[in-house]
Structures are given as C-alpha cells and as structure tokens.
Design a protein around this motif. Structure first.
Motif, mmCIF file in Angstrom:
data_model
loop_
_atom_site.group_PDB
_atom_site.id
_atom_site.type_symbol
_atom_site.label_atom_id
_atom_site.label_comp_id
_atom_site.label_asym_id
_atom_site.label_seq_id
_atom_site.Cartn_x
_atom_site.Cartn_y
_atom_site.Cartn_z
ATOM 1 N N VAL A 23 46.479 30.336 26.266
ATOM 2 C CA VAL A 23 47.734 29.614 26.028
ATOM 3 C C VAL A 23 47.974 28.559 27.120
ATOM 4 O O VAL A 23 47.656 28.768 28.296
ATOM 5 N N ASN A 24 48.522 27.434 26.694
ATOM 6 C CA ASN A 24 48.888 26.309 27.570
ATOM 7 C C ASN A 24 47.685 25.588 28.169
ATOM 8 O O ASN A 24 47.819 24.865 29.159
ATOM 9 N N THR A 25 46.516 25.810 27.573
ATOM 10 C CA THR A 25 45.365 24.957 27.881
ATOM 11 C C THR A 25 45.261 23.942 26.734
ATOM 12 O O THR A 25 46.166 23.840 25.905
ATOM 13 N N TYR A 26 44.160 23.194 26.672
ATOM 14 C CA TYR A 26 44.073 22.121 25.694
ATOM 15 C C TYR A 26 42.799 22.217 24.855
ATOM 16 O O TYR A 26 41.737 22.615 25.354
ATOM 17 N N ARG A 27 42.960 21.880 23.609
ATOM 18 C CA ARG A 27 41.809 21.807 22.707
ATOM 19 C C ARG A 27 41.421 20.346 22.530
ATOM 20 O O ARG A 27 42.273 19.504 22.266
ATOM 21 N N CYS B 33 48.660 28.786 41.859
ATOM 22 C CA CYS B 33 49.908 29.484 41.579
ATOM 23 C C CYS B 33 50.578 28.905 40.329
ATOM 24 O O CYS B 33 51.062 29.647 39.460
ATOM 25 N N GLU B 34 50.594 27.584 40.224
ATOM 26 C CA GLU B 34 51.185 26.933 39.057
ATOM 27 C C GLU B 34 50.374 27.220 37.799
ATOM 28 O O GLU B 34 50.932 27.456 36.716
ATOM 29 N N LEU B 35 49.051 27.234 37.954
ATOM 30 C CA LEU B 35 48.180 27.500 36.815
ATOM 31 C C LEU B 35 48.367 28.926 36.302
ATOM 32 O O LEU B 35 48.437 29.161 35.086
ATOM 33 N N LYS B 36 48.458 29.875 37.224
ATOM 34 C CA LYS B 36 48.662 31.277 36.829
ATOM 35 C C LYS B 36 49.963 31.425 36.037
ATOM 36 O O LYS B 36 50.020 32.149 35.028
ATOM 37 N N SER B 37 51.005 30.761 36.506
ATOM 38 C CA SER B 37 52.285 30.815 35.799
ATOM 39 C C SER B 37 52.168 30.207 34.405
ATOM 40 O O SER B 37 52.776 30.704 33.450
ATOM 41 N N LEU B 38 51.350 29.178 34.287
ATOM 42 C CA LEU B 38 51.170 28.484 33.023
ATOM 43 C C LEU B 38 50.477 29.360 31.978
ATOM 44 O O LEU B 38 50.845 29.353 30.800
ATOM 45 N N ILE B 39 49.469 30.126 32.407
ATOM 46 C CA ILE B 39 48.689 30.924 31.450
ATOM 47 C C ILE B 39 49.160 32.379 31.394
ATOM 48 O O ILE B 39 48.501 33.223 30.793
ATOM 49 N N THR B 40 50.304 32.677 31.996
ATOM 50 C CA THR B 40 50.836 34.040 32.026
ATOM 51 C C THR B 40 50.939 34.690 30.641
ATOM 52 O O THR B 40 50.638 35.880 30.500
ATOM 53 N N PRO B 41 51.351 33.971 29.566
ATOM 54 C CA PRO B 41 51.424 34.610 28.247
ATOM 55 C C PRO B 41 50.110 35.246 27.808
ATOM 56 O O PRO B 41 50.116 36.266 27.119
ATOM 57 N N THR B 42 48.999 34.639 28.199
ATOM 58 C CA THR B 42 47.690 35.234 27.871
ATOM 59 C C THR B 42 47.337 36.353 28.837
ATOM 60 O O THR B 42 46.879 37.428 28.419
ATOM 61 N N LEU B 43 47.556 36.159 30.131
ATOM 62 C CA LEU B 43 47.214 37.181 31.128
ATOM 63 C C LEU B 43 47.970 38.481 30.891
ATOM 64 O O LEU B 43 47.432 39.575 31.113
#
Length: 378
Positions: free
Chosen positions: A181-185, A5-15
């Motif tokens: 978005v909000n992942t790491y390179r 649930c937290e992860l989904k909220s984190l990547i919402t800009p891309t989804l």
C-alpha cells in the motif's frame, strides 16, 4: 527523498497485516522491470529479506515502484500456518463494478469471520481484498496450506453472482505476492510509453481483527472426513481401503515399458500417499520402481515429477485413483494391457526362478534309492 521513518509510516497498512511473531524472513519483488539493486547486487524477480530495515532499504532503492511482498513468511509457509488470504478482483474498463464487487466480498468475509478486511486499489483494473488470519498451524501442515486457503476463497465468493471478475489464479494459488500500500504501479515504458504512475491506495481500512481459521476448518474436507476440532485433530484415515491393492505392491516391483506417467499419477502416487501420508517416505518407496522402469526403457518421468505427483495426491484427497485393474480396464484400456502384460511376465519369471531353485536344491541332496518294499538305502 523519504526517510525510513516516514516510509514505514506510509506502508503501515500493509505491515500491520503481517504475522507479528514470524514476520521475517519473507519474499519480496520490486522495481520497474522487477529488478532492484539491493545489498550490493542486482536482484531479479523474487528475493528474500530478513527484517523490516532491509524491506525499507529495498523500497527506497526501487523508488517505491512495483513493490510486492509475500502474504506468508517463510516460517509460516514451512509450518503450514495461514497468514493472509488475498482475493483479486479485476474488471478492466469498469472500476466502479470492480469496486462494488470488492465490497460485496468484504461483507462476505465480515459475515464469516467477523473481520473487516483491507481493500486497496491495485492501480490499474481492480482491487485486492486482504484478510489476515490468526496464524494457527493446520493439522496437515504445509501440505494443507494452499488447498485450505483456496477453499476459504471459494467459500467466501460462493454466493457471488459475478465470479468472472475474480482472478482464477488467486483461487488456485492464494498464498502469493501482494502489492504494498502507498507504493506506485508503473507499466513497462517500452510497451506503454508515457503511462503514468498509479498509486496503490487504501479503499477500506482493516479493523485490526484477525480471522480464526477454525471457523472454516470444519467445512474443509481432508481425506474424506470433516475435522470437528482444530487443535489436536488426528491425521485423517485413507479415503479407500488399501487391503485389496496387493497388485499395486506387485506393480512396484515390476518395470513397465510405457505408460509410466499415467501409472505414477493415477496408481503409484495416490496409493503410496494414502498408505504412508508422508511425501518423502512415499517417494522413497516409489523410487526403486522408477529406476527399474528407466533401466528397461528411457522415460521422461523424472524424480522431481514423481515427487510432484505424490505431493499432488496428498493435497487433493479426491484425486483420481485406479485402485483396481477393472477400473483401469474401463478408463484406460491401453494402460491396462501394459500393466497386465508386465505383471504376467513378472509372474512367469518368478515361477521359472522358483523351479530352478527347486532343481538346484534337489541336486544338492544326497542320492537315495528305494529297495525292499519301501526301505531306503543310501
């Protein structure tokens, strides 16, 4: 450890950018070395996920490192529906310059489509500008998707003075993977020991409006005509008249010993692509010619390369096309000699076969003799 649930909220800009109707299946790639353990086995490079839950599982398995998702779902790629246009600005050593250019491009998008695109930092040397489309099927289907998106990208940056910072690969292949978005390179630790994690951060939020591809389709040339309407537009007519290309039909029945790649690329493929407008039908018409050429002399021209040439001709209406022997003579005299010699030999064989058939026919007729001033006696 993040929950789903937290992860989904984190990547919402891309989804949010993804087509809400045909979101899945979709290609992804992730992991430090582009590999991740997912669904019981290691995945290397790109692989397909079927739903959002699988995406979250894969992201957690990759520890949010080097995570990419395709700009188009498999359905939209197959049906030729533009989904997300991605423009990549790279300016190593001068991120302020890259940022200024990214915002200039975003203003260009807003001016054309009335859409405020998503801008995010890619974690190293630049920014991505992601513009979501209303996923409307293009009249030419999947064959038009890449050329149309490439046209849109070039049109948007047309007035940009500093085009050198635009990744040229994106202009050639705008349907591609984009960072989540909000992942790491993270760079390869073997090549860059001690390199830090870099977060993929949003710089400008998307205003949740989708670009209408019809706004640019009228400027996008397909087969030398401009489409005035999007929905229900008729298939474009061939660029050139094919009435004077009887010699190419003869060539399709004639094997040539050399120059097969050039003949396929500049004569056979454009001719059949324009005549039939269907890659499979054009390929089936060209296949007997390729097999005859291989029987005459081995060639590196394979069936897959021939199909690539045909698809290339369909997707590029202005491609070079040797429609007359005179043009071949001017531009490729060696190929001209190969083709004319083969056609002359074929004509000679046809004449010889015709004489033999006539002789056989005459010999099969009853013997007759002429007597008495023209009377016929068997």
């Amino acid at each position: 450890m993040l929950s789903k649930c937290e992860l989904k909220s984190l990547i919402t800009p891309t989804l949010m950018l993804l087509d809400p109707k045909y979101t899945w299946p979709r290609r992804v790639m992730m992991g430090l070395m582009k590999e991740v353990y997912f669904k019981g086995k290691w995945r290397y490079g790109q692989f397909i996920i079927e739903n959002e839950d699988e995406l979250l599982d894969a992201l957690l398995s990759a520890k949010l490192t080097n995570c990419f998702i395709h700009t188009h779902s498999e359905v939209n790629l197959r049906e030729g529906k533009p989904e997300i246009l991605l423009i990549d600005v790279d300016c190593k050593g001068d991120l302020d310059r890259a940022k200024r250019i990214a915002f200039k491009i975003a203003k260009g998008v807003e001016k054309i489509f009335d859409v405020k695109p998503l801008i995010y930092f890619t974690g190293l040397k630049g920014y991505h500008i992601a513009t979501p489309f209303e996923p409307r099927q293009l009249p030419g289907g999947s064959m038009e998707l890449r050329p149309f998106l490439s046209f849109c990208a070039k049109h948007i940056i047309e007035n940009l003075k500093d085009k050198a910072v635009i990744d040229p690969h994106v202009l050639r292949q705008p349907d591609r993977l984009m960072r989540i978005v909000n992942t790491y390179r993270r760079l390869d630790p073997l090549s860059y020991p001690g390199a830090p994690l870099m977060k993929i951060e949003v710089i400008q939020k998307w205003n949740e409006a989708r670009a209408d591809p019809r706004l640019l389709y009228g400027d996008y040339k397909i087969s030398d005509v401009k489409a005035k309407e999007y929905d229900g537009v008729e298939r474009a007519k061939p660029i050139r008249s094919l009435e004077s290309c009887e010699w190419i039909e003869k060539l399709l029945r004639t094997a040539i010993p050399d120059g097969r790649h050039r003949a396929a690329l500049y004569i056979i493929s454009p001719y059949l692509a324009k005549k039939y407008g269907n890659p499979l039908l054009a390929f089936l018409k060209a296949l007997p010619w390729l097999r005859k050429c291989k029987e005459l002399k081995p060639t590196t021209l394979s069936e897959s390369v021939l199909m690539y040439y045909i698809k290339r001709a369909l997707s590029r209406p202005a491609i070079k096309f040797y429609s007359t022997l005179d043009r071949i003579k001017e531009e490729d005299y060696e190929l001209y000699e190969i083709i004319t010699h083969a056609l002359e030999q074929e004509n000679s064989v046809q004449r010889t076969m015709g004489r033999e058939e006539n002789n056989e026919l005459r010999s099969s007729l009853p013997q007759r003799s002429i007597v008495n001033g023209g009377g016929v006696k068997a």
